[in-house]
Design a protein around this motif. Structure first.
Motif, mmCIF file in Angstrom:
data_model
loop_
_atom_site.group_PDB
_atom_site.id
_atom_site.type_symbol
_atom_site.label_atom_id
_atom_site.label_comp_id
_atom_site.label_asym_id
_atom_site.label_seq_id
_atom_site.Cartn_x
_atom_site.Cartn_y
_atom_site.Cartn_z
ATOM 1 N N PHE A 7 0.799 -1.222 0.000
ATOM 2 C CA PHE A 7 0.000 0.000 0.000
ATOM 3 C C PHE A 7 0.830 1.270 0.000
ATOM 4 O O PHE A 7 0.324 2.342 -0.271
ATOM 5 N N THR A 8 2.105 1.181 0.318
ATOM 6 C CA THR A 8 2.935 2.379 0.331
ATOM 7 C C THR A 8 4.148 2.155 -0.560
ATOM 8 O O THR A 8 5.044 1.389 -0.214
ATOM 9 N N PRO A 9 4.194 2.812 -1.717
ATOM 10 C CA PRO A 9 5.353 2.640 -2.590
ATOM 11 C C PRO A 9 6.580 3.328 -1.999
ATOM 12 O O PRO A 9 6.452 4.295 -1.255
ATOM 13 N N PRO A 10 7.751 2.845 -2.302
ATOM 14 C CA PRO A 10 8.974 3.460 -1.762
ATOM 15 C C PRO A 10 9.188 4.835 -2.383
ATOM 16 O O PRO A 10 8.778 5.085 -3.510
ATOM 17 N N PRO A 11 9.843 5.740 -1.663
ATOM 18 C CA PRO A 11 10.093 7.068 -2.232
ATOM 19 C C PRO A 11 11.152 6.994 -3.330
ATOM 20 O O PRO A 11 11.998 6.105 -3.332
ATOM 21 N N ALA B 46 8.071 14.347 -9.494
ATOM 22 C CA ALA B 46 6.947 13.824 -10.280
ATOM 23 C C ALA B 46 6.646 12.376 -9.895
ATOM 24 O O ALA B 46 5.478 11.973 -9.802
ATOM 25 N N ALA B 47 7.687 11.578 -9.658
ATOM 26 C CA ALA B 47 7.484 10.180 -9.288
ATOM 27 C C ALA B 47 6.805 10.073 -7.930
ATOM 28 O O ALA B 47 5.882 9.263 -7.745
ATOM 29 N N ASN B 48 7.248 10.884 -6.974
ATOM 30 C CA ASN B 48 6.615 10.849 -5.647
ATOM 31 C C ASN B 48 5.166 11.315 -5.718
ATOM 32 O O ASN B 48 4.293 10.755 -5.051
ATOM 33 N N ALA B 49 4.879 12.318 -6.533
ATOM 34 C CA ALA B 49 3.499 12.794 -6.677
ATOM 35 C C ALA B 49 2.626 11.717 -7.307
ATOM 36 O O ALA B 49 1.483 11.495 -6.881
ATOM 37 N N ALA B 50 3.150 11.037 -8.325
ATOM 38 C CA ALA B 50 2.378 9.971 -8.972
ATOM 39 C C ALA B 50 2.152 8.817 -8.005
ATOM 40 O O ALA B 50 1.070 8.222 -7.968
ATOM 41 N N ALA B 51 3.150 8.475 -7.196
ATOM 42 C CA ALA B 51 2.995 7.385 -6.229
ATOM 43 C C ALA B 51 1.971 7.759 -5.169
ATOM 44 O O ALA B 51 1.156 6.926 -4.759
ATOM 45 N N LYS B 52 1.995 9.010 -4.721
ATOM 46 C CA LYS B 52 1.037 9.447 -3.705
ATOM 47 C C LYS B 52 -0.379 9.441 -4.269
ATOM 48 O O LYS B 52 -1.327 9.032 -3.606
ATOM 49 N N ALA B 53 -0.517 9.857 -5.531
ATOM 50 C CA ALA B 53 -1.842 9.863 -6.158
ATOM 51 C C ALA B 53 -2.365 8.447 -6.332
ATOM 52 O O ALA B 53 -3.567 8.191 -6.192
ATOM 53 N N SER B 54 -1.466 7.508 -6.615
ATOM 54 C CA SER B 54 -1.935 6.131 -6.834
ATOM 55 C C SER B 54 -2.361 5.465 -5.528
ATOM 56 O O SER B 54 -3.205 4.575 -5.533
#
Length: 154
Positions: free
Chosen positions: A34-38, A48-56
């Motif tokens: 449920f929590t992707p790595p930073p 951008a990657a952290n924002a996309a992971a948080k949105a997902s």
């Protein structure tokens, strides 16, 4: 003596169970789905990657109510069985009709003459003076464009 062997076997079973449970708990604690790595902070796309992971992680998940209804325009198993049976009967009929020595060729000359009439091949025409002049002009233009290969003596 037999009692001691049984105790050792039971103890081994308990130890294996404990090791297996420890491994399962360890793996489950390491990787949470449920929590992707930073992302690596040094990366140019980290933000951008952290924002996309948080949105997902906050995206809505489908529910069981969203499963589409069973289609009604498909054949039932009985209809499939009938269709397969019909195909098998058609295959057997085709094998009977095309078996060796069940057909012969006849009136081949009539067929060939009909095909010749339908084809109507035009008679070859003799080239005219204009045709010859066009051919010569094409050949002259090709010779003018051509260049000689380099000599090998150089």
């Amino acid at each position: 003596m037999n009692d001691q062997t049984g105790k050792i076997v039971r103890l081994g079973v308990h130890i294996r169970s404990a090791i297996l449970m420890g491994a399962v708990v360890g793996v489950a604690g390491c990787a949470s789905p449920f929590t992707p790595p930073p992302a690596d902070p040094a990366s140019p796309v980290a933000a951008a990657a952290n924002a996309a992971a948080k949105a997902s992680t906050h995206a809505t998940r489908p529910t069981f109510a969203e499963i589409p209804a069973i289609p009604t325009d498909i054949r039932t198993p009985v209809q499939f069985k009938k269709a397969v049976g019909a195909e098998k009967l058609a295959a057997e009929e085709l094998k009977r009709q095309t078996a060796p020595n069940t057909w012969t060729l006849s009136d081949t000359e009539g067929y060939a003459s009909k095909a010749r009439r339908v084809a109507k091949v035009p008679a070859p025409a003799a080239p005219t003076d204009a045709d010859r002049a066009a051919t010569e002009a094409f050949a002259k233009a090709a010779r003018d464009r051509a260049t000689a290969p380099p000599s090998k003596s150089q």
